[in-house]
Structures are given as C-alpha cells and as structure tokens.
Design an enzyme around this catalytic site. Sequence first.
Site, short mmCIF file in Angstrom:
data_model
loop_
_atom_site.label_atom_id
_atom_site.label_comp_id
_atom_site.label_asym_id
_atom_site.label_seq_id
_atom_site.Cartn_x
_atom_site.Cartn_y
_atom_site.Cartn_z
N CYS A 289 11.27 7.40 3.99
CA CYS A 289 11.25 8.59 3.15
C CYS A 289 12.62 9.18 2.83
O CYS A 289 12.90 9.54 1.69
CB CYS A 289 10.33 9.65 3.73
N HIS A 347 9.02 14.71 6.98
CA HIS A 347 8.92 13.94 5.75
C HIS A 347 9.99 14.51 4.82
O HIS A 347 10.31 15.69 4.90
CB HIS A 347 7.53 14.05 5.15
N ASP A 370 8.41 13.59 -5.06
CA ASP A 370 8.41 12.76 -3.85
C ASP A 370 8.32 11.29 -4.23
O ASP A 370 7.27 10.81 -4.63
CB ASP A 370 7.22 13.17 -2.97
#
Length: 704
Positions: A289, A347, A370
């Site tokens: 991530c 995250h 994202d």
Amino acid sequence: MQFSVAVSLIVFLLADLLIQNVDLEKSENLEIHKTEDFSDSKVLVLRRGAPFKVTLQLGGRAFNPHTDSLRIKILLGRLYSIMPVTFSKTVSSSSSSWKACFDPKDLNLQNPSIFLSSPASAPVGIYRFAMYVSSKNGWHRSRFSTFVLVCNPWCREDAVYIPFEDEREEYVLNTSGLLFMGTAVNNVSRPWSFDQYEPGVLEACLNLLQISPQHLKNRRVDYLNRNNPVYISRVVSAMINCEDDHGILKGNWSGDFKQGVNPTMWTGSGDILLQWARSGFSPVKYGQCWVYAAVMCTVMRVLGIPCRVVTNFNSAHDTNANLVIEEYYSETGQKLKLSKDSIWNFHVWVECWMNRRDLGSGMDGWQVLDPTPQERSGGVYCCGPAPVKAIKDRHINLPYDIPFVYAEVNADVHTVIISQGRAISYHKDKDRVGSLICTKAVGFPRLQNITENYKYTKSPTSTLRSHSSTMSGDSALSAGASPKEVSVSLILDKAPLAGQPISFTMKITNKQSVPKRMNVHINAQVKEYNNSPSDTFWEKQGIIHLAPREVTLLQQQIHPDEYESVVGDNLINLAVVLEDMATHERYLASDEFNITSPKLHIQVERETSIVLHKEQAAVVAFTNPFTHNISGEVIVSGSGLIQGKLHCRISALPPGGTVIKRFTFTPRMAGAKMLQATLFLSDISTVITGFEMVVVRKASTTYY
Ligand SMILES: *[C@@H]1O[C@H](CO)[C@@H](O)[C@H](O)[C@H]1NC(C)=O
Ligand SMILES: *[C@@H]1O[C@H](CO)[C@@H](O)[C@H](O)[C@H]1NC(C)=O
Ligand SMILES: *[C@@H]1O[C@H](CO)[C@@H](O)[C@H](O)[C@H]1NC(C)=O
Ligand SMILES: *[C@@H]1O[C@H](CO)[C@@H](O)[C@H](O)[C@H]1NC(C)=O
Ligand SMILES: *[C@@H]1O[C@H](CO)[C@@H](O)[C@H](O)[C@H]1NC(C)=O
Ligand SMILES: *[C@@H]1O[C@H](CO)[C@@H](O)[C@H](O)[C@H]1NC(C)=O
C-alpha cells in the site's frame, strides 16, 4: 545614403516575412511557472492558466502591424485551437480559451515576443504549436514546438487552486516526504523520495496518461476530459496498480519476493517509474500500500495536482460491507484466522486537492484516492476521488467509493473468544478502527494528525487507547450475563526497542468480595501489518490467586533472543486470557505493536555551506543494538543530491559495534533536499533507515 535607403525599401517590399526561429524562453518561463526543477528535461513544462512567453526571430523583413498578421495553432493530439496574436495593453489569462498577444511592454518588430495564455481549464498533456505569418503567398508556418501543460495550483481559476504558498510548495514541489507505518501508538516514519524531477520521471508520468485504457479507447474524449482533475486522478489511481491495464506496480503480500523487489526495499518513486518505463510498461514487482500511494503522489505532483500520502492506523477492510469486523481468539489468547474481514495495522492512500464542480462547493478540498487494488470501482481497481468531507458526514451516495473508505475509518470491531467451536465471550470496540489518520506536516519532517478531517472524535483519550482495551464477560454472548467480576488490561512499559527486552504489565482487578483462582495464558504471535497472525513464538501459562477486591500487577519480559530471529519487520500480537477456575468465565486483553528499529545516522559535514555543484562530504554511522553479529548493505540516495545511489557493505558487525562510512556527493538542485540512508540487513528481514534534510544554496555569482 540615398542608395541604401532605396535598397532597403526594395527589400522591404520584395522580401517575404519568414519565421526563422521560435525561442521558447525556457529559463524565464520555467521560473514564472514554478517548474524550474524540470529544467533538465528536454521539453518545456508549463502550468495552465498562466501566460508564457516565446520570441520569434523573423527573417526577410520586420513585422508590419498594419499589413501583416500572425496566428498561432495549438494542438493536443488532433484537437486544435487557432488564435490571432493581438495587440493588447495587458497580458491576461482567460479561464475558457487560448489567447495570444504581442508583448505590450516591448514591441520589437524584428524579434517580437508573444505571450500565450492557456485557459485554467485546459487539458493536461503534451502540446504542439506553430506560428503562421500572412504573406503574399498565403501563410508561412514556423516549425512545430512542443510543451507540456500541467495543472496550476497557483491559479485561482484552476480547479486545483490551493490558497497557501507553503502548502503548494509542500504538496506539489516537495521532492521528499515521510510515510507513516507501524501502529498508532508507536508510529514509524519512513523517508521517501518522490523524485518528480529525476531524469525520465516526467516522461513516465506523461506516458501513463497516454497508455491508459481511456486514452487507447478514445483519444479525443480522453483529451477533452483531461481538463478535469477528478477525471485525471481516477485514471491515475487505476494506472498505479497493474490490474486491468498496463499499470505500474504488481502487488504481493506473500512474504516471498524472490521474483522481484521486497516492497520494504524501495526508497523512492524514481526507481519504480524508470523501471516501468524502460521495460516497455511491464509491471514492477512488488508493491504494497505505501509504495502504491507514494508512486501515485509522485505522478500527481508532476501533473500539478496537490497530493499528500495519508496513513490510516487500524484500517478496516470490511468484505461483507456490514461495518463490523470480527476477530476471534482461542482460550489461550491465540488469534485465529476465521474471518475474511480484516484490520490492517495501517493502510496508506493519498489525498489530492481539487474542487468538486460535479458535486457542489461543499465537497471541495481533499479527496481520498487509493491506488492499492482492493475492490473494483466502476469495474476496475481504483478508488476515489472520495471527498474527505463526505466521509466525515457520511454522504455515502456521492461519487466515488465513499462507503468503502467510510468503513476503513469507522467500522466497529467485535472480538470473540472461541472454545470448542462456541463463542464464549464477546466484546465490541468502536474506537479502534481509524484510531489515527496522519500525513507529513507542511514544511517539517514530522507527523500531522488529520483524524479530525475524517471523523467527529468523541473523547480525546479514546482514540489513542489502541487495542489494549479490557474485555470481560459482560456481553450478551457470555454465559451468565453477570456484572463484571474481573478486569484485565495489558500495558507496554515502554515502546519496544530492537535489542532490548519487551516488557509489559498486566493489571488484573478482582471486583468481587470473594477470592479467585485464575488461570493465566499469555501468547505472543508475529503478525504482518495486513494479515492474521502466524504461529505463536512465545507463551506463558500460570495460576494466580486474587484476594477479594485485590488489584494485582504482573510484569513480564520477552527477551531479544526470544523474538529477534522471528520478528524482523513485523508486528507482535500479544494477548492474555484469564479464566476464572470456578466459573470458567474468560477475560481477554490484547495489544499489537512494533519493535522500533534502531536509527541509521547520516550527517553532512559543514551543513551550513552546501552549495550547488560543489562536492560535499557526509558520514553514515550505525551501532548494532542486536544481540548477534549483523551484515548488510547501506545504500545512500538523495533526489537532486546524488545521481544514482551509493552502496557499501557492512559485514559481521558485533553487538554494540559501530561502523562509520564517509562519502561525497555533488548537489545538482538547490533547495531543501533529503539525503537518505537505508541499511538492508542480510540475516533478519529488517530495513533500517535514516535521513537528513540538507539545504543547498545556489552558488554566489562571484568567485574568488
Ligand atoms: C510518532 O512517533 C514520533 C517518534 O517516535 C513521536 O515523537 C510522536 O509523538 C508520534 N506521534 C503520534 C501522534 O503518536
Ligand atoms: C508473489 O511472489 C511469489 C514469489 O516471488 C510468487 O510465487 C507469487 O505468485 C506472487 N504472488 C502474486 C500475487 O503475484
Ligand atoms: C519539504 O519538506 C521538508 C521537511 O520534510 C522541508 O524541510 C522542505 O523545506 C520542504 N520543501 C518544500 C519545497 O516545501
Ligand atoms: C488526533 O486527533 C484527534 C482529533 O483531534 C484526537 O482525538 C486524537 O487524540 C489525536 N491523536 C493523537 C495520537 O494525537
Ligand atoms: C513496524 O511495523 C511495520 C509493519 O509491519 C513495518 O513495516 C515497519 O518496518 C516496522 N518498523 C520498525 C521500525 O520496525
Ligand atoms: C561475530 O563477528 C566477529 C568478528 O567481528 C567474529 O569474530 C565472531 O566469530 C562472530 N560471531 C558469530 C557468532 O558469528
């Protein structure tokens, strides 16, 4: 005399007006457009909504304002716009169309300067333009020149306008940053080099738009849509991962990275973007991530869209969209893998700053995007832009992907103890998910807490409590539904440091006026940040006696030789389960934490006198805090400071031993730059980082 006047008159009448050269005035334009650091690039980089200057060299004769005319044709792919060059008293930009005028301050008819202004809503991309002068034989055209147009956060009419200079500098121009990882109570910052201005990075970012599925499907429509940062950010979000397209990064969370690079080994976006471009756009292995987010941040900054990397601690991945995450423990405190839902310790995504003209002004500002492939949105792996304001106010019907991000920061956690297939205790935690949301502060290398932008926080203490909440048998699921008889909590005595024992205290309270005999199980498991814990590496069991109303503190230590070989870069999940030996009631407390790595020290010599293009010395130093010998490689890098990377090996450094390595570099860019050092240990999978901010001054103009 007479003669020469006559000759020049004849030349004037006969010679045709020709454009010999178009000077793009690169250095002046780059400065005005705040794109100076792209000066090494072959192409001129400009921001939309602001005028830029070009100077013509005319041949044949001078321009005659009364009889001649000059036009400009600007092309983006096959889209084009033709405009006359006018005489105007001021150079203005219009938000809707291209304009061109002669320099009102300095009209030189042989070498006229012309200002061109793009609309503040012009599409982003690689443009071409040519000048046309009228003559007897029709129009004469210059050669085509090329420039790149990106968004302009300095321009009020641009949808990405951000009103503060320090924010524009941080979110568009800053080449380095910090990424936050670890846990909310024990955050770990990792230096990252965004590398916007490294050779080849601009080209890679522009290519990303050219090979996007949207562009390949319909160039014209894609070019027209590229005026809109909402559209651009959504295209980029999908192109950062390689699912569905020729995107940049391949993800891998298997722990086995033999076929590529371990995601923790990357130190900047440049290597990734260049590898992708050089390989003809095959996916770079591997990302996780923070790598996805950091590379997206580079691309957005290059395209002129303000962007920052954001970490959400205890990020929920709610697979069944019920806003509840379930967690299961065994009677001995071992966390079980029974649920598909999961909580990642952290995250990482990005926020981009833009107006949402599609939604109305209430949704302007930061938007979540994202790029990590998790769920499909509109059929492809991308996520956002989701207005942060919409997440806070739960406007879950607005585009894009608000319910998913809302759950990431707000889901409830239900913790269940399982015995012989049966739930015997149950606890609900509303504060754990999204316990801290943060980014790097503007202008300083430190954490900025932005939780408040996402959530209405209740009490100031509840969010930091992390996971060490008590859990007792007072819920509906527990047998007997009696009032709390015993409570237990788990507290780390201090943030655990590599090479030192992990020491923690359990506080056990007997709330009743009868003595109790309790079975105590303590369990430690290694855990990857986005996964369920693996096997138990340390456990303890014992029996304690509690007098009526007694509060007892039990202290425990896990020694370095018990965790060093197994933990590496991962987290520890520590849990204690108490069982009342008379009633068989269970009580659980748990915590997850990082072992803080030692720092690598990097220091520049004579830091106040660092000058562009002048050799500079620095040292890296490291002291081994572990209980065993270590070997590895130190890599030093710095965008604008060091071309490529410097490598040096460390071998068999004994516990407590120190190495010091000296090196030199020659800065290529002025300003505040990050000098970064990373130690990759060969025997344990840990990356040790260090950085120093270095201010490079432009050389003074006089030399002695
Ligand atoms: C993050 O970590 C730094 C350094 O360890 C610490 O000083 C800071 O207080 C932490 N911030 C938060 C919000 O926990
Ligand atoms: C992750 O990497 C390993 C080895 O490098 C490979 O076997 C595995 O297939 C990869 N997983 C994915 C999803 O690419
Ligand atoms: C970038 O951030 C660093 C701190 O991390 C700061 O020292 C530097 O001034 C910033 N640069 C710009 C251009 O804002
Ligand atoms: C972060 O900010 C929120 C909201 O202002 C606050 O409740 C919380 O305590 C802060 N967390 C840390 C670690 O500072
Ligand atoms: C803390 O844990 C995270 C997640 O596993 C890891 O990526 C990071 O490197 C760890 N940091 C340190 C300093 O050990
Ligand atoms: C550690 O390194 C030293 C030399 O620095 C060596 O003499 C010693 O044998 C090594 N110990 C182990 C356990 O490898």
